[in-house]
Design a protein around this motif. Structure first.
Motif, short mmCIF file in Angstrom:
data_model
loop_
_atom_site.label_atom_id
_atom_site.label_comp_id
_atom_site.label_asym_id
_atom_site.label_seq_id
_atom_site.Cartn_x
_atom_site.Cartn_y
_atom_site.Cartn_z
N THR A 115 0.79 -1.24 0.00
CA THR A 115 0.00 0.00 0.00
C THR A 115 0.82 1.28 0.00
O THR A 115 0.31 2.34 -0.39
N ARG A 128 -7.24 1.99 2.31
CA ARG A 128 -7.74 2.72 1.14
C ARG A 128 -8.84 3.68 1.55
O ARG A 128 -8.90 4.81 1.10
N GLU A 133 -9.10 -0.98 -10.27
CA GLU A 133 -9.55 0.37 -9.99
C GLU A 133 -9.71 1.15 -11.28
O GLU A 133 -9.11 0.82 -12.31
N THR A 179 -7.40 5.20 -8.89
CA THR A 179 -5.95 5.05 -8.81
C THR A 179 -5.29 6.36 -8.40
O THR A 179 -4.35 6.38 -7.61
N SER A 205 -5.69 6.88 -4.70
CA SER A 205 -4.72 6.07 -3.96
C SER A 205 -3.35 6.71 -3.99
O SER A 205 -2.61 6.69 -3.00
N THR A 256 -0.93 8.05 -0.89
CA THR A 256 0.44 7.58 -0.72
C THR A 256 1.45 8.72 -0.70
O THR A 256 2.33 8.78 0.16
#
Length: 306
Positions: free
Chosen positions: A16, A42, A120, A125, A128, A132
């Motif tokens: 992740t 997530r 996804e 995406t 995400s 990150t």
């Protein structure tokens, strides 16, 4: 409560990209279930991304991609130029442009498309990636050009990596002529577009509101003159305006003695078939985004000394 080991935390971090304590907390919340922990992170990441959404993202990259008679261009924004140099961000921008080749050329269509190698969408995406990296990011705009025969040439200015930079241009040339010649000509025109920033291909493409504004300026400058004189002044002024802002009427930057339209006309003989410049797209990074003013560094230092 499941026994959360260092190996479990390490595996979750690798999957992740989340922080160690977040991973440990996720595993504790999900009784050590790795996949459930991924989902938990997530969801947490999406919540964080939503908080970042209000921050201005005017940096980033313009990405171009072409395949045969099709080409696409996208702008992906970030808050800082530092993130634009991040490998993961660059990979996302490059992949988004590739995906756009197989969409309808709309932003909605691109955002809803599946991201390769993931369950996804492109939009998911990106969320995400926001979680990150920790910055607000935005898939701002996309365009796609197609030709039946001919080439779509591209040019990227201030290129950071192949197909990625600060200004991206696509130029569509329809022709059955020599492809190598067309590719060279198309790139020269794309460089011209990058330098001159035309607002339209020709006069018919200029926005009506823009024309009205230019006409009003001319009328105000020449107020008091007879109507028939004023009409001629406006007509002449708009012709001059078209020469400045429409691609085909502009002097060619590689040879100022010719307009782009004249260059295209002469190109037909060299290409061995008629050549038509049918469309172009120019994206300049952050164009039209109102950036936040940075702090006054001197004032900030002065205030700290009080």
């Amino acid at each position: 409560m499941a026994n959360v080991t260092a190996a479990m935390v390490k595996e979750l971090r690798e999957k992740t990209g989340a922080g160690m304590m977040d991973c440990k907390g996720a595993l504790s919340e999900t009784a050590g279930d790795l996949e459930a922990a991924v989902d938990w992170l997530r969801k947490k990441g999406l919540a964080k991304a939503a908080k970042k959404a209000g921050r201005v993202a005017a940096e980033g990259l313009v990405a171009v991609e072409s395949s045969g008679h099709h080409a696409a261009i996208v702008e992906v924004n970030s808050e800082t130029d530092f993130v634009a140099r991040n490998d993961a961000f660059q990979a996302f921008a490059r992949q988004a442009a590739k995906i756009a080749l197989d969409t309808d050329g709309t932003l909605d269509g691109l955002q809803a498309a599946r991201f390769p190698g993931a369950a996804e969408t492109v939009a998911e995406t990106l969320q995400s990636l926001i979680a990150t990296i920790g910055e607000n990011m935005n898939l701002r705009r996309v365009a796609k050009l197609d030709v039946g025969k001919g080439v779509i040439a591209s040019y990227v200015h201030s290129q950071l990596a192949e197909g990625l930079g600060k200004i991206g241009v696509l130029v569509a040339l329809e022709s059955e002529g020599d492809v190598a010649f067309l590719a060279t000509l198309g790139r020269q025109i794309a460089m011209h577009v990058a330098a001159t920033n035309p607002v339209a291909l020709d006069a018919s493409g200029v926005d009506a509101a823009t024309l009205e504004r230019e006409s009003n300026i001319l009328r105000e400058k020449n107020a008091g003159k007879p109507d028939h004189v004023l009409a001629k002044i406006v007509e002449s002024g708009l012709k001059s305006y078209y020469k400045e802002v429409t691609l085909l009427e502009q002097p060619f930057v590689h040879d100022g003695s010719k307009t782009v339209a004249q260059v295209i006309k002469e190109a037909s003989a060299k290409a061995g078939a008629p050549v038509a410049l049918t469309a172009f797209v120019r994206y300049a990074l952050g164009d039209g985004i109102e950036k936040e003013e940075g702090p006054d560094f001197a004032a900030e230092v002065a205030s700290m000394s009080r």
